[in-house]
Design a protein around this motif. Structure first.
Motif, PDB file in Angstrom:
ATOM      1  N   LYS A  25      56.557   9.676  15.660  1.00 17.75           N
ATOM      2  CA  LYS A  25      57.275  10.944  15.803  1.00 17.75           C
ATOM      3  C   LYS A  25      56.465  12.073  15.197  1.00 17.75           C
ATOM      4  N   ILE A  26      56.237  13.136  15.992  1.00 11.66           N
ATOM      5  CA  ILE A  26      55.497  14.296  15.497  1.00 11.66           C
ATOM      6  C   ILE A  26      56.370  15.084  14.531  1.00 11.66           C
ATOM      7  N   ASP A  27      55.788  15.438  13.382  1.00 11.54           N
ATOM      8  CA  ASP A  27      56.496  16.224  12.373  1.00 11.54           C
ATOM      9  C   ASP A  27      56.093  17.691  12.536  1.00 11.54           C
ATOM     10  N   GLU A  28      56.898  18.444  13.292  1.00 15.99           N
ATOM     11  CA  GLU A  28      56.574  19.843  13.563  1.00 15.99           C
ATOM     12  C   GLU A  28      56.597  20.696  12.296  1.00 15.99           C
ATOM     13  N   LYS A  29      57.492  20.355  11.366  1.00 15.86           N
ATOM     14  CA  LYS A  29      57.567  21.120  10.122  1.00 15.86           C
ATOM     15  C   LYS A  29      56.269  20.972   9.315  1.00 15.86           C
ATOM     16  N   ALA A  30      55.742  19.749   9.278  1.00 17.92           N
ATOM     17  CA  ALA A  30      54.482  19.516   8.559  1.00 17.92           C
ATOM     18  C   ALA A  30      53.338  20.261   9.230  1.00 17.92           C
ATOM     19  N   MET A  31      53.334  20.275  10.562  1.00 14.76           N
ATOM     20  CA  MET A  31      52.291  20.999  11.293  1.00 14.76           C
ATOM     21  C   MET A  31      52.351  22.493  10.988  1.00 14.76           C
ATOM     22  N   GLN A  67      50.926  23.542   7.663  1.00 20.16           N
ATOM     23  CA  GLN A  67      49.467  23.496   7.595  1.00 20.16           C
ATOM     24  C   GLN A  67      48.806  24.432   8.614  1.00 20.16           C
ATOM     25  N   ARG A  68      49.654  25.224   9.308  1.00 19.83           N
ATOM     26  CA  ARG A  68      49.153  26.113  10.375  1.00 19.83           C
ATOM     27  C   ARG A  68      48.297  25.319  11.366  1.00 19.83           C
ATOM     28  N   TYR A  69      48.844  24.203  11.749  1.00 18.67           N
ATOM     29  CA  TYR A  69      48.166  23.231  12.624  1.00 18.67           C
ATOM     30  C   TYR A  69      48.971  23.147  13.921  1.00 18.67           C
ATOM     31  N   SER A 118      40.319  17.553   4.022  1.00 21.40           N
ATOM     32  CA  SER A 118      39.081  18.077   4.617  1.00 21.40           C
ATOM     33  C   SER A 118      39.314  18.640   6.018  1.00 21.40           C
ATOM     34  N   GLY A 119      40.526  18.454   6.566  1.00 21.16           N
ATOM     35  CA  GLY A 119      40.810  18.888   7.928  1.00 21.16           C
ATOM     36  C   GLY A 119      40.618  17.790   8.949  1.00 21.16           C
ATOM     37  N   LYS A 120      40.161  16.636   8.504  1.00 17.60           N
ATOM     38  CA  LYS A 120      39.952  15.493   9.397  1.00 17.60           C
ATOM     39  C   LYS A 120      41.278  14.798   9.658  1.00 17.60           C
ATOM     40  N   LEU A 121      41.494  14.374  10.914  1.00 13.96           N
ATOM     41  CA  LEU A 121      42.718  13.670  11.286  1.00 13.96           C
ATOM     42  C   LEU A 121      42.433  12.179  11.371  1.00 13.96           C
ATOM     43  N   ASN A 122      43.094  11.398  10.529  1.00 10.60           N
ATOM     44  CA  ASN A 122      42.986   9.944  10.585  1.00 10.60           C
ATOM     45  C   ASN A 122      44.146   9.389  11.394  1.00 10.60           C
ATOM     46  N   VAL A 123      43.821   8.544  12.360  1.00  4.55           N
ATOM     47  CA  VAL A 123      44.819   8.065  13.314  1.00  4.55           C
ATOM     48  C   VAL A 123      44.946   6.548  13.222  1.00  4.55           C
ATOM     49  N   PHE A 124      46.203   6.073  13.181  1.00  5.22           N
ATOM     50  CA  PHE A 124      46.502   4.644  13.203  1.00  5.22           C
ATOM     51  C   PHE A 124      47.273   4.354  14.489  1.00  5.22           C
ATOM     52  N   LYS A 125      46.655   3.587  15.378  1.00  7.92           N
ATOM     53  CA  LYS A 125      47.278   3.312  16.673  1.00  7.92           C
ATOM     54  C   LYS A 125      48.332   2.214  16.547  1.00  7.92           C
ATOM     55  N   LYS A 126      49.274   2.254  17.476  1.00  8.47           N
ATOM     56  CA  LYS A 126      50.291   1.203  17.542  1.00  8.47           C
ATOM     57  C   LYS A 126      49.647  -0.095  18.003  1.00  8.47           C
ATOM     58  N   GLU A 127      50.144  -1.196  17.474  1.00  9.30           N
ATOM     59  CA  GLU A 127      49.675  -2.511  17.898  1.00  9.30           C
ATOM     60  C   GLU A 127      50.730  -3.139  18.791  1.00  9.30           C
TER      61      GLU A 127
END
Length: 215
Positions: A102-108, A111-113, A141-150
């Motif tokens: 689920k995307i967290d729009e408030k968190a985005m 962070q002005r993301y 650092s601005g890097k996005l770390n992604v964990f994919k669904k298994e």
């Protein structure tokens, strides 16, 4: 001719001085530099350029300024190692952008993301759809770390740090659905009665991981 020799000499001196300063600042990848590191790098570069472009300007002024920046960076780096509050003030903290799919729009927003940023960084990770993502964390650092669904496996909760540098993290406790009382009771049961002696404690898959401070 004399001017050119002065420029060459200054360039060589500043080259080795900058290498010394960067070595003292520690090893980090360019993409993992903090705001503090970037500010210091930019200011040192400007001081070096000014000293080289103007051979008549006192070189000592630039050298003193560069060494003073090194001292500031070194002191703040030491403080950030000992205090999470200082670390967060300087570097900020990671933000969970996608939590269990689920995307967290408030968190985005905090962070002005925007969604363009999100989709761009997901594509860079070879992720075609947000629906394929279990967790995505925007690092300091601005890097996005992604964990994919298994496929075929239920979503696992993200491992969260409950204690950092001897300080309990209320926000992370809340996300795990636990209380400070529960945490302290579990730690005492495991033989860790003093929270301030714990450098790191996380909770994942129903178990606590505890690492005691050795400093």
């Amino acid at each position: 001719m004399e001017v050119y020799l002065i420029i060459i000499a200054r360039t060589g001196l500043l080259y080795f001085l900058i290498i010394f300063i960067f070595r003292m600042m520690g090893k980090r990848e360019i993409g993992e530099l903090s705001i503090l590191d970037l500010v210091v790098f930019i200011m040192i570069a400007e001081l070096a350029v000014t000293a080289i472009e103007d051979p008549k300007a006192p070189l000592l002024n630039s050298v003193i300024s560069m060494l003073f920046l090194l001292v500031i960076q070194y002191i703040l780096a030491k403080l950030s190692l000992k205090s999470e509050k200082v670390r967060q003030l300087i570097d900020g903290k990671p933000t969970i952008i996608i939590n269990r799919g689920k995307i967290d729009e408030k968190a985005m927003k905090s962070q002005r993301y925007n969604f363009d940023d999100l989709m761009t960084q997901l594509r860079e990770k070879d992720v075609r759809s947000v629906s394929d993502v279990e967790f995505a964390i925007l690092e300091t650092s601005g890097k996005l770390n992604v964990f994919k669904k298994e496929e075929g496996k239920p979503m696992q909760p993200l491992e969260l740090a409950l204690i950092i540098d001897g300080e309990i993290q209320p926000g992370h406790l809340e996300k795990t659905g636990k209380t400070e009382l529960w945490l302290r009771q579990e730690l005492r049961r495991l033989g860790y009665p003093e929270v301030q002696h714990i450098s790191f404690c996380s909770f994942s898959n129903g178990e606590l991981y505890v690492d005691l401070s050795n400093v």
